[in-house]
Write an enzyme that holds these catalytic residues in place. Structure first.
Site, PDB file in Angstrom:
ATOM      1  N   ASP A 254      20.864  41.986  26.649  1.00 37.62           N
ATOM      2  CA  ASP A 254      20.943  40.715  27.349  1.00 37.62           C
ATOM      3  C   ASP A 254      21.246  39.645  26.299  1.00 37.62           C
ATOM      4  OD1 ASP A 254      20.862  38.798  29.331  1.00 37.62           O
ATOM      5  OD2 ASP A 254      19.019  39.566  30.225  1.00 37.62           O
ATOM      6  N   TRP A 255      21.773  38.519  26.741  1.00 33.92           N
ATOM      7  CA  TRP A 255      22.293  37.498  25.823  1.00 33.92           C
ATOM      8  C   TRP A 255      21.130  36.845  25.062  1.00 33.92           C
ATOM      9  CZ3 TRP A 255      25.653  40.197  27.972  1.00 33.92           C
ATOM     10  CH2 TRP A 255      27.019  39.985  27.849  1.00 33.92           C
TER      11      TRP A 255
END
Length: 734
Positions: A254-255
């Site tokens: 995930d970012w």
């Protein structure tokens, strides 16, 4: 699911295994030609949504986009500033909760296909969806992106959705792996969950998304799981994903979800992405290169990641001269698909005295109340936001359907609080600061609004109530919006915001036949007024055609067929995450409720919901008869007759729940294990055939664990056939 479908899937899997073996061989040979710098460039973001390729060898970068409800607008490569052109407006699709309410596998496949074709049309290689986390609590701000509280329903819709996406040479990225069920402190919260609950509730949908759906990529969740962050969690990634499931696809962070170079490099993670523009400083960028050159990390760890990425590129026909499919976006067919899903997502929760449907030809004047009647939602909610080509609001849908022969008056009835969300203040995009404060928080409980706002609401309520008393036909459209259903924020409770409870009560006092419509991605409390309303319609964030679909249901052009994919509690403390477990948790959140999630808890322990899992009414009636159950090829083959005993054509979802005759203390009283949606004309009867999975699901991704628990052949089981979890029409013991 049926036997023929299973046999076809088996044949497809055998062919895929052979192709994958060839792909791996070719990928290993190509990897050997890459320099260290080229390999490093492939395992981290070189832009906000793009990795680096190796142009020297004809290896393109991977281009990604958020996409739960459509392909996100274009941003500049290194800043969260929209490019601003008109060419990134796309079809706005119903959210996953709306899709789940349809209980329709074919619509799931069609919706996935629209998303895949539009992603390809926009030049994307990976679409970051679908989100399939279990709805553990109704307060999770991101619930609208997820399907259901039930792993079986989730996996039955997620798998065809993914297949629809990937037929366009676009990789789905199923997310968030795993146990990502809150936004509060989502980057650091430690989820403590036992193995049984992990295997039976939180992992089955991921297993089917990979095995049956064939998702080419998967996103590691932000949170910790039993002590370790998911991007390197050994049990999750190495023992389950890699060893047990044999997954050879690409794992993407995930970012901003990576926090250590060595842990990331030596884990099953393949690509690190983040929200900042210091791309060379990412943990799998220059820091990894330095550690490899010093001999502190083996280059072989990097090579394995690159091989899997090259295999992905091959699967998407991005290497060499392989022909790749060309997509398109904003087509008439896509708009029709969005409308089809929106129609079947509307849930009729209550309809006393057959107030609905309204007869358009008999409605001379109509009063529409509520901000959500005239509000658009496509551009909110966090990373699910998109630039929609258009969005038909309920007010527009109603006026368009009535065609000018009915005088329609609209009043808002309420206003929002004066305070604005972070996204709406200043020039900084919310995503730039999305890693601050643990990545998310709980919204404060609604307190006393500004005095001026309270006075304005009082005046609007008075206006709405006075008008409601003068109109024969009144429709209120309220509920939630993306200030409450939003990434990065959990709700504090299930209360309706903006004093809507007061407004609804006053409307019903003025006009008892007023139609109440609520919109949202999670249930809300209704106890202040639910006994006084004769009708209640629930609609979700249903996409670009949502307002048209709602109007068609209200006026009987479409017979409602939506069923709740989650329990609607009377209050949030009736949910097991709050009554037994913990939510939201801060440093740690303990899932003490175990497998008793959603209806499993309420049905087992006799906690009465407001509306139960699987509930949804119709304008017609259905009769169930002649049940029969056989054990066939490791499944229950369930048949019954379904007859439309009313005067309108309609669709009914026949649901199959399995209940062990002798229930262990740590087992739910019943669990959904099969369903089919059937369309019938008035008076028509059909035999329904459902292949239901046993309680110990071999296909659910925990067969090895179950074997260690000495799982036995199923004993005496009651097969329950019905219209919802609490509307069981037929039972058979086998």
């Amino acid at each position: 699911m049926n036997i023929e479908r299973s046999k076809t899937a088996d044949r497809d899997r055998k062919g895929t295994k052979t192709a994958d073996k060839d792909r791996r061989t070719a990928a290993e040979e190509l990897m050997k030609k890459l320099t260290l710098d080229e390999k490093i460039g492939m395992v981290h973001g070189a832009q906000l949504f793009q990795t680096a390729g190796a142009e020297r060898l004809g290896i393109p970068p991977l281009k990604m986009s958020d996409g739960p409800m459509g392909v996100r607008q274009e941003f500049h490569p290194a800043s969260w500033v929209p490019v601003g052109n008109s060419d990134d407006a796309v079809s706005y699709l119903p959210c996953n909760s709306a899709l789940a309410a349809s209980w329709n596998r074919e619509l799931a496949a069609a919706t996935g296909s629209v998303l895949g074709e539009e992603a390809r049309g926009r030049g994307k290689d990976v679409i970051l969806g679908p989100g399939i986390n279990i709805k553990r609590s109704p307060l999770c701000g991101r619930n609208f992106e997820y399907f259901s509280e039930d792993p079986y329903l989730t996996k039955e819709l997620a798998a065809p959705f993914i297949q629809g996406v990937q037929k366009w040479d676009v990789a789905a990225c199923v997310k968030h792996f795993a146990a990502n069920n809150q936004e509060t402190e989502r980057l650091w919260v430690d989820v403590e969950v036992d193995e049984k609950a992990l295997r039976e509730i939180y992992l089955p949908a991921f297993y089917d998304a990979l095995k049956r759906g064939g998702s080419h990529t998967i996103m590691a969740a932000y949170n910790r799981l039993n002590g370790d962050h998911c991007y390197y969690q050994h049990h999750l990634l190495d023992e389950i994903l890699d060893s047990e499931w044999g997954y050879d696809g690409v794992v993407i962070s995930d970012w901003g979800g990576v926090h250590d170079t060595a842990l990331a490099a030596e884990s099953r993670l393949d690509i690190e992405m983040s929200v900042t523009d210091n791309f060379d400083d990412y943990y799998l960028a220059d820091p990894l290169k330095e550690r490899i050159e010093k001999g502190e990390i083996s280059e072989q760890e990097l090579d394995e990641k690159v091989v899997r990425i090259l295999m992905l590129l091959s699967r998407l026909h991005m290497l060499g001269k392989e022909p790749r499919k060309s997509g398109s976006y904003n087509t008439p067919e896509h708009r029709q698909s969005a409308l089809d899903t929106a129609r079947e997502s509307v849930v009729l929760l209550k309809n006393e005295n057959r107030v609905l449907p309204l007869a358009a030809e008999q409605v001379e004047k109509l009063l529409v109340i509520g901000e959500n009647a005239d509000c658009t939602h496509a551009d909110g909610g966090g990373s699910a936001e998109i630039k929609a080509l258009y969005e038909i609001t309920p007010l527009l849908g109603i006026k368009s359907l009535l065609g000018g022969n009915t005088e329609v008056r609209y009043v808002p009835g309420y206003v929002r609080d004066e305070e604005q969300t972070e996204k709406e203040t200043g020039d900084v995009n919310w995503q730039e600061t999305s890693l601050e404060d643990g990545g998310g928080r709980m919204r404060e409980r609604a307190g006393a609004a500004d005095e001026a706002v309270l006075r304005k609401r009082e005046a609007l309520r008075k206006e709405a109530a006075e008008l409601a008393a003068r109109y024969e036909h009144v429709v209120f459209v309220g509920g939630l919006n993306h200030e409450y259903d939003s990434e990065g924020r959990d709700r504090a409770d299930m209360k309706l915001p903006y004093d809507q409870d007061l407004l609804i009560r006053e409307i019903l006092q003025a006009n008892p036949n007023a139609v109440i419509v609520l919109m949202g991605g999670s249930p809300v409390e209704m106890e202040d007024w639910i006994r006084d309303t004769k009708t209640l319609v629930w609609c979700w964030y249903a996409g670009m055609e949502g307002g048209r679909a709602l109007a068609e249901v209200l006026f009987g052009k479409v017979n409602p067929s939506g069923k709740l994919p989650e329990t609607f509690y009377k209050k949030h403390t009736d949910c097991s995450a709050h009554a037994v477990g913990e939510f939201p948790g801060d440093a740690k959140v303990r899932y003490k409720e175990g497998v008793f999630v959603g209806y499993r808890y309420n049905d087992t322990f006799g906690v009465e919901p407001r509306f139960c899992f699987g509930h949804g009414l119709s304008y017609t009636t259905f009769a169930y008869s002649n049940p029969e159950v056989k054990w066939k090829e490791g499944r229950y083959e369930v048949t019954c007759d379904l007859e439309n005993t009313g005067t309108r054509a309609g669709k009914e979802t026949v649901q199959v729940y399995l209940a062990p005759a002798e229930r262990a203390e740590d087992e739910p009283v019943q669990q959904l294990r099969g369903f089919e949606k059937i369309e019938l004309e008035p008076g028509e009867k059909k035999q329904v055939r459902i292949l239901a999975e046993p309680l110990k699901m071999e296909s659910a991704g925990y067969s090895a664990w179950e074997a260690e628990q000495d799982a036995a052949v199923p004993g005496m089981t009651e097969v329950r056939i019905g219209a919802s979890s609490r509307d069981i029409r037929l039972t058979v013991r086998i």
